[in-house]
Design a protein around this motif. Sequence first.
Motif, PDB file in Angstrom:
ATOM      1  N   SER A 362       0.826  -1.207   0.000  1.00 48.20           N
ATOM      2  CA  SER A 362       0.000   0.000   0.000  1.00 48.20           C
ATOM      3  C   SER A 362       0.859   1.256   0.000  1.00 48.20           C
ATOM      4  CB  SER A 362      -0.942  -0.004   1.204  1.00 48.20           C
ATOM      5  OG  SER A 362      -0.208   0.045   2.421  1.00 48.20           O
ATOM      6  N   ILE A 363       1.982   1.220   0.766  1.00 48.04           N
ATOM      7  CA  ILE A 363       2.878   2.382   0.799  1.00 48.04           C
ATOM      8  C   ILE A 363       3.665   2.499  -0.500  1.00 48.04           C
ATOM      9  CG2 ILE A 363       4.818   3.454   1.992  1.00 48.04           C
ATOM     10  CD1 ILE A 363       2.229   3.493   3.572  1.00 48.04           C
ATOM     11  N   MET A 364       4.181   1.368  -0.997  1.00 50.78           N
ATOM     12  CA  MET A 364       4.985   1.415  -2.224  1.00 50.78           C
ATOM     13  C   MET A 364       4.151   1.818  -3.439  1.00 50.78           C
ATOM     14  SD  MET A 364       7.352  -1.521  -4.020  1.00 50.78           S
ATOM     15  CE  MET A 364       5.938  -2.325  -4.768  1.00 50.78           C
ATOM     16  N   LEU A 365       2.899   1.309  -3.489  1.00 57.60           N
ATOM     17  CA  LEU A 365       2.057   1.617  -4.649  1.00 57.60           C
ATOM     18  C   LEU A 365       1.687   3.085  -4.714  1.00 57.60           C
ATOM     19  CD1 LEU A 365      -0.332  -1.463  -4.946  1.00 57.60           C
ATOM     20  CD2 LEU A 365       1.503  -0.777  -6.486  1.00 57.60           C
ATOM     21  N   GLU A 366       1.775   3.798  -3.601  1.00 54.86           N
ATOM     22  CA  GLU A 366       1.532   5.237  -3.670  1.00 54.86           C
ATOM     23  C   GLU A 366       2.544   5.901  -4.605  1.00 54.86           C
ATOM     24  OE1 GLU A 366       1.335   7.101   0.112  1.00 54.86           O
ATOM     25  OE2 GLU A 366      -0.073   5.632   0.953  1.00 54.86           O
ATOM     26  N   SER A 367       3.823   5.515  -4.468  1.00 55.40           N
ATOM     27  CA  SER A 367       4.856   6.073  -5.343  1.00 55.40           C
ATOM     28  C   SER A 367       4.701   5.563  -6.775  1.00 55.40           C
ATOM     29  CB  SER A 367       6.245   5.710  -4.815  1.00 55.40           C
ATOM     30  OG  SER A 367       6.463   6.270  -3.543  1.00 55.40           O
ATOM     31  N   VAL A 368       4.370   4.280  -6.919  1.00 55.63           N
ATOM     32  CA  VAL A 368       4.217   3.718  -8.261  1.00 55.63           C
ATOM     33  C   VAL A 368       3.078   4.389  -9.008  1.00 55.63           C
ATOM     34  CG1 VAL A 368       3.684   1.630  -9.567  1.00 55.63           C
ATOM     35  CG2 VAL A 368       5.203   1.498  -7.600  1.00 55.63           C
ATOM     36  N   GLY A 413       8.993   4.834 -21.941  1.00 53.89           N
ATOM     37  CA  GLY A 413       8.727   5.896 -20.974  1.00 53.89           C
ATOM     38  C   GLY A 413       7.857   5.431 -19.824  1.00 53.89           C
ATOM     39  N   LEU A 414       6.823   4.633 -20.139  1.00 54.20           N
ATOM     40  CA  LEU A 414       5.916   4.160 -19.095  1.00 54.20           C
ATOM     41  C   LEU A 414       6.608   3.161 -18.168  1.00 54.20           C
ATOM     42  CD1 LEU A 414       3.029   4.366 -18.052  1.00 54.20           C
ATOM     43  CD2 LEU A 414       2.407   2.474 -19.558  1.00 54.20           C
ATOM     44  N   VAL A 415       7.375   2.244 -18.740  1.00 56.08           N
ATOM     45  CA  VAL A 415       8.085   1.264 -17.923  1.00 56.08           C
ATOM     46  C   VAL A 415       9.118   1.958 -17.038  1.00 56.08           C
ATOM     47  CG1 VAL A 415       9.702  -0.673 -18.007  1.00 56.08           C
ATOM     48  CG2 VAL A 415       7.700  -0.653 -19.501  1.00 56.08           C
ATOM     49  N   ALA A 416       9.836   2.927 -17.606  1.00 58.45           N
ATOM     50  CA  ALA A 416      10.835   3.646 -16.816  1.00 58.45           C
ATOM     51  C   ALA A 416      10.187   4.375 -15.655  1.00 58.45           C
ATOM     52  CB  ALA A 416      11.595   4.626 -17.707  1.00 58.45           C
ATOM     53  N   ALA A 417       9.043   5.009 -15.889  1.00 56.68           N
ATOM     54  CA  ALA A 417       8.344   5.708 -14.814  1.00 56.68           C
ATOM     55  C   ALA A 417       7.886   4.726 -13.737  1.00 56.68           C
ATOM     56  CB  ALA A 417       7.151   6.471 -15.382  1.00 56.68           C
ATOM     57  N   THR A 418       7.414   3.561 -14.144  1.00 54.79           N
ATOM     58  CA  THR A 418       6.962   2.549 -13.174  1.00 54.79           C
ATOM     59  C   THR A 418       8.121   2.043 -12.324  1.00 54.79           C
ATOM     60  OG1 THR A 418       5.231   1.869 -14.731  1.00 54.79           O
ATOM     61  CG2 THR A 418       5.751   0.354 -12.933  1.00 54.79           C
ATOM     62  N   VAL A 419       9.264   1.770 -12.968  1.00 50.75           N
ATOM     63  CA  VAL A 419      10.432   1.268 -12.239  1.00 50.75           C
ATOM     64  C   VAL A 419      10.931   2.309 -11.238  1.00 50.75           C
ATOM     65  CG1 VAL A 419      12.836   0.561 -12.483  1.00 50.75           C
ATOM     66  CG2 VAL A 419      11.116  -0.316 -14.063  1.00 50.75           C
ATOM     67  N   VAL A 420      10.994   3.558 -11.667  1.00 46.92           N
ATOM     68  CA  VAL A 420      11.447   4.624 -10.766  1.00 46.92           C
ATOM     69  C   VAL A 420      10.484   4.767  -9.594  1.00 46.92           C
ATOM     70  CG1 VAL A 420      11.785   7.116 -10.580  1.00 46.92           C
ATOM     71  CG2 VAL A 420      12.745   5.863 -12.504  1.00 46.92           C
ATOM     72  N   GLY A 421       9.186   4.667  -9.850  1.00 46.35           N
ATOM     73  CA  GLY A 421       8.207   4.737  -8.770  1.00 46.35           C
ATOM     74  C   GLY A 421       8.366   3.607  -7.778  1.00 46.35           C
ATOM     75  N   ALA A 422       8.635   2.399  -8.287  1.00 44.20           N
ATOM     76  CA  ALA A 422       8.825   1.260  -7.386  1.00 44.20           C
ATOM     77  C   ALA A 422      10.080   1.434  -6.540  1.00 44.20           C
ATOM     78  CB  ALA A 422       8.910  -0.027  -8.203  1.00 44.20           C
ATOM     79  N   LEU A 423      11.157   1.913  -7.162  1.00 44.92           N
ATOM     80  CA  LEU A 423      12.394   2.114  -6.407  1.00 44.92           C
ATOM     81  C   LEU A 423      12.246   3.201  -5.346  1.00 44.92           C
ATOM     82  CD1 LEU A 423      15.037   1.903  -9.297  1.00 44.92           C
ATOM     83  CD2 LEU A 423      14.499   0.167  -7.587  1.00 44.92           C
ATOM     84  N   SER A 424      11.556   4.277  -5.705  1.00 43.81           N
ATOM     85  CA  SER A 424      11.381   5.373  -4.745  1.00 43.81           C
ATOM     86  C   SER A 424      10.390   5.020  -3.645  1.00 43.81           C
ATOM     87  CB  SER A 424      10.917   6.639  -5.474  1.00 43.81           C
ATOM     88  OG  SER A 424       9.651   6.424  -6.094  1.00 43.81           O
ATOM     89  N   GLY A 425       9.569   3.997  -3.845  1.00 43.86           N
ATOM     90  CA  GLY A 425       8.596   3.613  -2.831  1.00 43.86           C
ATOM     91  C   GLY A 425       9.067   2.524  -1.889  1.00 43.86           C
ATOM     92  N   ILE A 426      10.194   1.880  -2.229  1.00 47.68           N
ATOM     93  CA  ILE A 426      10.665   0.779  -1.394  1.00 47.68           C
ATOM     94  C   ILE A 426      11.107   1.264  -0.010  1.00 47.68           C
ATOM     95  CG2 ILE A 426      12.564  -0.865  -1.138  1.00 47.68           C
ATOM     96  CD1 ILE A 426      12.329  -1.501  -4.067  1.00 47.68           C
ATOM     97  N   ILE A 427      11.857   2.369   0.046  1.00 51.53           N
ATOM     98  CA  ILE A 427      12.393   2.847   1.335  1.00 51.53           C
ATOM     99  C   ILE A 427      11.266   3.226   2.302  1.00 51.53           C
ATOM    100  CG2 ILE A 427      13.800   4.628   2.439  1.00 51.53           C
ATOM    101  CD1 ILE A 427      15.543   4.657  -0.057  1.00 51.53           C
ATOM    102  N   PRO A 428      10.294   4.058   1.895  1.00 43.74           N
ATOM    103  CA  PRO A 428       9.188   4.362   2.819  1.00 43.74           C
ATOM    104  C   PRO A 428       8.394   3.113   3.215  1.00 43.74           C
ATOM    105  CG  PRO A 428       9.236   5.945   1.032  1.00 43.74           C
ATOM    106  CD  PRO A 428      10.186   4.864   0.671  1.00 43.74           C
TER     107      PRO A 428
END
Length: 443
Positions: A362-368, A413-428
């Motif tokens: 739930s927290i990670m998907l916010e960033s994704v 572009g879409l895959v790159a945005a998704t990957v970046v969102g997943a990476l940025s959401g892992i820490i929180p």
Amino acid sequence: MTGFFTGFFGALVEAWAQLRIGKLRVMLSLVGVGAAVAAMTFVIALGQVTSAIIDQEIASYAGRPGTVRIEVTPTGRGVSGDFNTGSDEVGVAESAEEGGAESRTNTTTRITEAQLRLVERYSASSWATSYSQQMRVAFPGGSRSVETTAVSLGYATLHHTAVAQGRWFSADDEDDLSPSLVVSQGFLEQLGYTTLDGPLTVRVHSPAQTTFTIVGVLKPDDLTWCAGNPDSYEYCTQSVSAYVLARPYEQWLSQEDRASLPAPTLEIWAGEDQEQQVISLAKHDLDAQFGAGSTNAVSNTGDMQGLDTGGFTTTVTVAGVFVMILGALSLINISMVTVKQRIHEIGVRRSFGATSRRIFFSIMLESVVATVVAGIIGIGIAIVGMRVAPLETLLGVAVETRPPFPMSAALIGLVAATVVGALSGIIPALVAVRIKPIDAIRY
């Protein structure tokens, strides 16, 4: 399986709801991500469109990618009898001397018929024949020789021949008493016209004295390279050339003129996967009729290497992802602040049975979800940018048909945005999972 999807979509809905609560902060943090996706997608699309335009230009000369070019020069080696006239009593050299014009005409005819049988035997869907001729045309300023290509109907499809005025040849033109011509813009201007308002006739003195009918005009040559340059004024003119259908053209030739005709070149579109097979079959069939080493069959794949966009796409993608990661750092900070503000809520949910996995997703998907939305907006901006971009000015070439927006650029572009969102959401998400329920409730 049903429980997994239920939990996933539940976490997705929850993430969207949380984004709507802090939409202003999230929107400001995703400006960099959206801009990076837009820039990356636009540059990748521009590179692929440029490659497609250059390939179109090359195809006008070399044919569609995967086209096999077949030429036959009879050698007679290993062939019994006379492959020119069909006689079994005289050899190849003697027949060429004694048969004269009739023998040479028969050789060309046999090559043409053998090429057509090859096309029919292997059910080629796209093919054409062609050879060059010089015609003496009567212009208002005097007669001059014009480089003319005698072709079959399928030539325009193979070579992406663009007709700016009128039309290309049709099957009905093969039966016309006045052979049809498709001419260049320079040819039309030599007649004193700039536009083709209807069928136009022109007199040809040689090799056959007859009247031809102009039914189409090719797109003008791109002369922007020499515009405004006085030194190149002499060369900055439209070329004078023409196309004619081979069958009606040859009907007006004398026996002697037909004897001087070169053997046509056969082009078969086989596709890059089957071109080697077509080359092998053509050599096997035609060499068996005209002698070993008679057939020269080559593919144009090596000539079609306009631009290799593989390395370019990889470089731009890596740079774009790096920029998006920098933009996502602000999203990580906001997510961390949001997690600290929701510690009590997380503790209550854990006490009521929410699993660590549910909290994590739930927290990670916010960033994704946030970066995917930003990516979709960025892709939309890139698509609009490609539609309004002046490609002729950017590329320096005439763009007759604007290629469609490449879907691969949008997917990257879409895959790159998704990957970046997943990476940025892992820490929180990891921080949220490590919160002890009892401590969170007391917070």
